[in-house]
Motif scaffolding. Structure first.
Motif, mmCIF file in Angstrom:
data_model
loop_
_atom_site.group_PDB
_atom_site.id
_atom_site.type_symbol
_atom_site.label_atom_id
_atom_site.label_comp_id
_atom_site.label_asym_id
_atom_site.label_seq_id
_atom_site.Cartn_x
_atom_site.Cartn_y
_atom_site.Cartn_z
ATOM 1 N N GLY A 24 0.827 -1.189 0.000
ATOM 2 C CA GLY A 24 0.000 0.000 0.000
ATOM 3 C C GLY A 24 0.869 1.249 0.000
ATOM 4 N N TYR A 25 0.425 2.290 0.717
ATOM 5 C CA TYR A 25 1.203 3.526 0.761
ATOM 6 C C TYR A 25 0.792 4.342 1.977
ATOM 7 N N VAL A 26 1.637 5.303 2.335
ATOM 8 C CA VAL A 26 1.262 6.315 3.311
ATOM 9 C C VAL A 26 1.054 7.623 2.580
ATOM 10 N N ASN A 27 0.127 8.430 3.086
ATOM 11 C CA ASN A 27 -0.179 9.730 2.516
ATOM 12 C C ASN A 27 0.014 10.767 3.614
ATOM 13 N N HIS A 28 0.981 11.637 3.438
ATOM 14 C CA HIS A 28 1.303 12.630 4.468
ATOM 15 C C HIS A 28 0.511 13.924 4.302
ATOM 16 N N LEU A 29 -0.505 13.901 3.452
ATOM 17 C CA LEU A 29 -1.323 15.088 3.247
ATOM 18 C C LEU A 29 -2.041 15.480 4.532
ATOM 19 N N GLY A 30 -2.066 16.782 4.835
ATOM 20 C CA GLY A 30 -2.829 17.285 5.972
ATOM 21 C C GLY A 30 -2.077 17.184 7.289
ATOM 22 N N ASN A 31 -2.816 17.389 8.365
ATOM 23 C CA ASN A 31 -2.233 17.362 9.703
ATOM 24 C C ASN A 31 -1.900 15.939 10.133
ATOM 25 N N SER A 32 -1.034 15.818 11.150
ATOM 26 C CA SER A 32 -0.636 14.498 11.638
ATOM 27 C C SER A 32 -0.434 14.528 13.139
ATOM 28 N N PRO A 33 -0.887 13.478 13.843
ATOM 29 C CA PRO A 33 -0.614 13.386 15.288
ATOM 30 C C PRO A 33 0.813 12.942 15.585
ATOM 31 N N TYR A 34 1.557 12.531 14.552
ATOM 32 C CA TYR A 34 2.955 12.162 14.728
ATOM 33 C C TYR A 34 3.811 13.426 14.742
ATOM 34 N N SER A 35 4.698 13.538 15.718
ATOM 35 C CA SER A 35 5.577 14.705 15.792
ATOM 36 C C SER A 35 6.978 14.251 16.175
ATOM 37 N N LEU A 36 7.966 15.077 15.826
ATOM 38 C CA LEU A 36 9.360 14.747 16.077
ATOM 39 C C LEU A 36 10.066 15.933 16.715
ATOM 40 N N PRO A 37 10.842 15.695 17.791
ATOM 41 C CA PRO A 37 11.734 16.748 18.284
ATOM 42 C C PRO A 37 12.751 17.106 17.203
#
Length: 312
Positions: free
Chosen positions: A217-230
């Protein structure tokens, strides 16, 4: 978990089904079975809920990715003994739920949808095609029972049993869609062309039984995300990864990311887990694969039974 990620039925499936991923499948159905889930105005929300579901599942189910990895292999396409097996490059469960509904409603066909884990990691065609057909590229397969379709035109099919068809769609279009901010093509348009291609394959085939699936399948990074990175982890990802996987190397950056459960080592590669994304200069693809996430690694398995030869 909130945001309408599950109801009573989905919660019961997560708790009591023998395979937790059957419960995940039902949660995905709740998100993506909406007829507008792929539409331009609702896609951002559908993808956000998918990311949120995976992030929360990983918190409460620490072995989620290990268990999914352990189930990989023996994909149903490898045990097909008659009928037509259709592999649609990068077809995901998002499209699978809609195909199940629309193909049943619009044709006199029996259609059902299940899922299967990908054959192996990383979740890219060049790693999966050798497992199935012994060559690195679907266009390089040279067998009498096989056809490769690079565009939207269906050639004469093998008429063997089983026969295999590998299409370059939808991935061919997904690769160009949502690249930076320069593409205006909508996912729903890609879906419609993919659906038409599948219908044409069914009508052109002599078979009445079809197994329709994908290599990943695939991931779509469109829009907001609850994942965050320092900042430090984002810098490490940006420095070491050009995509969602890379070859194993010796670096403190890899150790930092692995300890934080942002990446996971599988054999000779590091894979980005979940839906983590990072900033790079210039246009950045929003649609990617090759990593280790539920939408990438749980593939749709559509079973279609038509009432007459050629799907008439």
């Amino acid at each position: 978990m909130t945001e309408g990620l599950y109801g009573a039925e989905e919660f019961d499936a997560l708790l009591h089904k023998e395979n937790v991923f059957d419960g995940v499948f039902e949660c995905f159905r709740r998100i993506w079975d909406d007829e507008d889930a792929l539409s331009d105005r609702q896609l951002d929300n559908s993808e956000y809920r998918t990311r949120l579901l995976e992030r929360e599942l990983a918190k409460v189910y620490p072995t989620l990715y290990d268990d999914l990895r352990d189930q990989m292999g023996d994909h149903p396409i490898t045990s097909l003994d008659d009928g037509c097996g259709v592999i649609m490059d990068a077809l995901s469960l998002r499209e699978g739920f809609r195909l199940e509904r629309e193909l049943a409603d619009e044709h006199d066909w029996n259609v059902s949808l299940s899922w299967a884990p990908i054959e192996r990691l990383p979740s890219e065609t060049k790693f999966i095609c050798p497992e199935w057909f012994g060559v690195q590229s679907p266009s390089a397969v040279d067998r009498e029972d096989y056809r490769y379709i690079g565009d939207l035109e269906v050639p004469q099919l093998p008429d063997t049993s089983p026969e295999y068809v590998w299409t370059r769609h939808p991935d061919k279009r997904l690769e160009e869609a949502l690249k930076g901010n320069y593409s205006t093509e909508e996912i729903e348009d890609i879906y419609e062309d993919t659906k038409t291609l599948l219908e044409d394959i069914v009508h052109e085939s002599v078979h009445t039984s079809f197994l329709v699936t994908s290599d990943h399948g695939y991931v779509n990074h469109l829009g907001n995300s609850p994942y965050s990175l320092p900042d430090k982890q984002e810098e490490s990802l940006s420095a070491k990864f050009s995509g969602r996987f890379c070859e194993v190397g010796n670096s403190q950056a890899y150790q930092l990311l692995e300890q934080a459960n942002i990446i996971q080592r599988v054999r000779d590669h590091y894979l980005v887990r979940g839906h983590y994304n990072w900033t790079k200069r210039g246009a950045t693809k929003k649609i990617m694969h090759g990593g280790f996430s539920l939408p990438e690694c749980m593939t749709p398995v559509l079973h279609i039974e038509t009432n007459a030869a050629g799907g008439a």
